[in-house]
Write an enzyme that holds these catalytic residues in place. Sequence first.
Site, PDB file in Angstrom:
ATOM      1  N   ASP A  28       0.860  -1.182   0.000  1.00  0.00           N
ATOM      2  CA  ASP A  28       0.000   0.000   0.000  1.00  0.00           C
ATOM      3  C   ASP A  28       0.892   1.227   0.000  1.00  0.00           C
ATOM      4  OD1 ASP A  28      -2.937   1.018   0.456  1.00  0.00           O
ATOM      5  OD2 ASP A  28      -1.635   2.238   1.739  1.00  0.00           O
ATOM      6  N   GLU A  30       1.063   5.631   0.229  1.00  0.00           N
ATOM      7  CA  GLU A  30       0.452   6.939   0.441  1.00  0.00           C
ATOM      8  C   GLU A  30       1.194   7.911  -0.463  1.00  0.00           C
ATOM      9  OE1 GLU A  30      -2.238   7.099   2.045  1.00  0.00           O
ATOM     10  OE2 GLU A  30      -2.098   5.107   2.956  1.00  0.00           O
ATOM     11  N   HIS A 172      -5.491   4.675   6.449  1.00  0.00           N
ATOM     12  CA  HIS A 172      -4.848   5.559   5.481  1.00  0.00           C
ATOM     13  C   HIS A 172      -3.370   5.771   5.803  1.00  0.00           C
ATOM     14  CE1 HIS A 172      -8.345   6.374   3.049  1.00  0.00           C
ATOM     15  NE2 HIS A 172      -9.037   6.710   4.128  1.00  0.00           N
ATOM     16  N   ASP A 177      -2.829  -0.241   6.239  1.00  0.00           N
ATOM     17  CA  ASP A 177      -3.692  -0.622   5.121  1.00  0.00           C
ATOM     18  C   ASP A 177      -3.213  -1.917   4.465  1.00  0.00           C
ATOM     19  OD1 ASP A 177      -4.955   1.694   5.753  1.00  0.00           O
ATOM     20  OD2 ASP A 177      -4.725   2.662   3.803  1.00  0.00           O
TER      21      ASP A 177
END
Length: 573
Positions: A28, A30, A172, A177
């Site tokens: 994952d 960001e 998040h 995540d």
Amino acid sequence: MADQRQHVQGTLSELGTPLARCTFVIVDLETTGSRPGEARITEIGAVKVCGGEILGEFSTLVDPGVAIPPSITLLTGITQAMVAEAPRIEAVLPGFLEFAALDRGTVLVAHNAPFDTGFLRAACGEHGYDWPAPTVVDTVTLARRLVTRDEVSNHKLGTLAGFFGVGAQPSHRALDDARATVGVLHGLFERLGSFGVDTIEEVRGLRATPTSAQRGKRHLADDVPESPGVYVFTDAKGDALYIGKSANMRKRVRSYFTAAETRGRIREMIPLVEGVTAIACGTGVEAEVRELRLIAERKPPYNRHSRNPERSVWLRLTREAFPRLSIVRAVRDDGAPVVGPFRSSREAELAREALHHALPLRQCTQRLSPKKTVPACVLAEIGKCGAPCEGHESPEDYARHGEAAREAMTGDPHRVVEALTERIAALSAELRYEEAALYRDRLAAFLRAAARSQRLSALAAIGHMVAARREETGWEICVVRHGRLAASGLMPLDSDPHAYVRALVATAETVPPGTGPTPRAHASEMECVLHWLDAPGVRLVELDHPWTCPSSGAERYRDLTDWDRASPSTTRR
């Protein structure tokens, strides 16, 4: 020999990789925005799992080198101060790629995978790393197939994590995540059992739920053995609908009744299927050959390929006083030289044009006689033909052209190669690249077909061959006679090899000799046998005739057969 990508029958190495044996890296990211190349990565989180066990985790903040928008900080909680001392992405990528091992068969998993893979691919490209192009599983796509809207309101990560009772909830932040996605992935995998899907290949092929007909016909696979062989789907009258092969027939047949089977014509066929006939085979090559023979014999409507091998296209030098080149659908047993088979009449025409360019063979179709003359065509006026039709060339003089064509087709094609490469070079020097490409295609078509027929002829000349190849459970033994697979078997490692071979030879099919490249088997079967013989580790046990192709034959020009896949710039150089 074919250079175009085609849809063909599956190979025997189609069992797939069980999900329990796959290593998955759930990742994952960001980022500062949604567009790779413009937005930047601010955090990477990844979890490596195999067989339901966590093997390791990877987590780091990343200095994006740009300001983090307030909306992103509000969403993720990642501030500019948090990434101020973090490494840049170029320093993070080597460690992540090593952890993920995507170039070593690891499967990449992400929720909305195109987003994460897009950023990773862009970062690799920007900083000089090769993107390993791994197998990718998108849990969003998978969830839409396996979890209905009656069960969840949407397929967001948080919704699915709650539905499956995942302990790690998404926040998040990348690692949180990724951990939540691990739980969702395992929950989805538990649902795959009812779809008959248990390999990563089947997961990737999962596009829709199985039809009611597929679900209702699953029992037809119950009595199919888990062994190599050929399977035949039949209708209510017992007629063959589809024929295939597999190293594990039950597993392969069962896959037709799952969501992994997405081919439209097969889904159309399933309601018609009333039975499955399994034919066990001792070796893989036997299964491939049996499949080809059965398809050619029974012509099942749902097989797209190999149904009509008798329609192969050949280029033949006719047997007459003034021979010419003729495109034919069958090879006569008269000793006339042929090349092929070709994939299409167009390829055969290109090969004929190559020979016509190099040799002054007549191109008219009428039968000529030394005692009766007819008016010459325009080719005689431009020097492309010696006009035997008007008596300007005797049969003896013309025979030299026929013998040169025979030699080019069955032996050394250097005369054709030299004539066409000179023409290609001259046209390229004049910047006439399109015309040069046409001559290039003609030469490639001729050389491919000549090499193919020379290899087939060499195998067909051998009246008796016994070959062996070591496998994990024993030795594959094949008896080949005039290019036809006459017998095969898997000899256990502790068997007496001499006794086994004697018994196999004694029960092998009797195959009489013939003429031409394919006297006793279709070209597709012979090429299947050749492929097996070319495999590493094959040993020749018995041979009654030297197995050789012409040392100066068409195969030595293998590099020229790739021209038709080259760009025009290749010709210019």
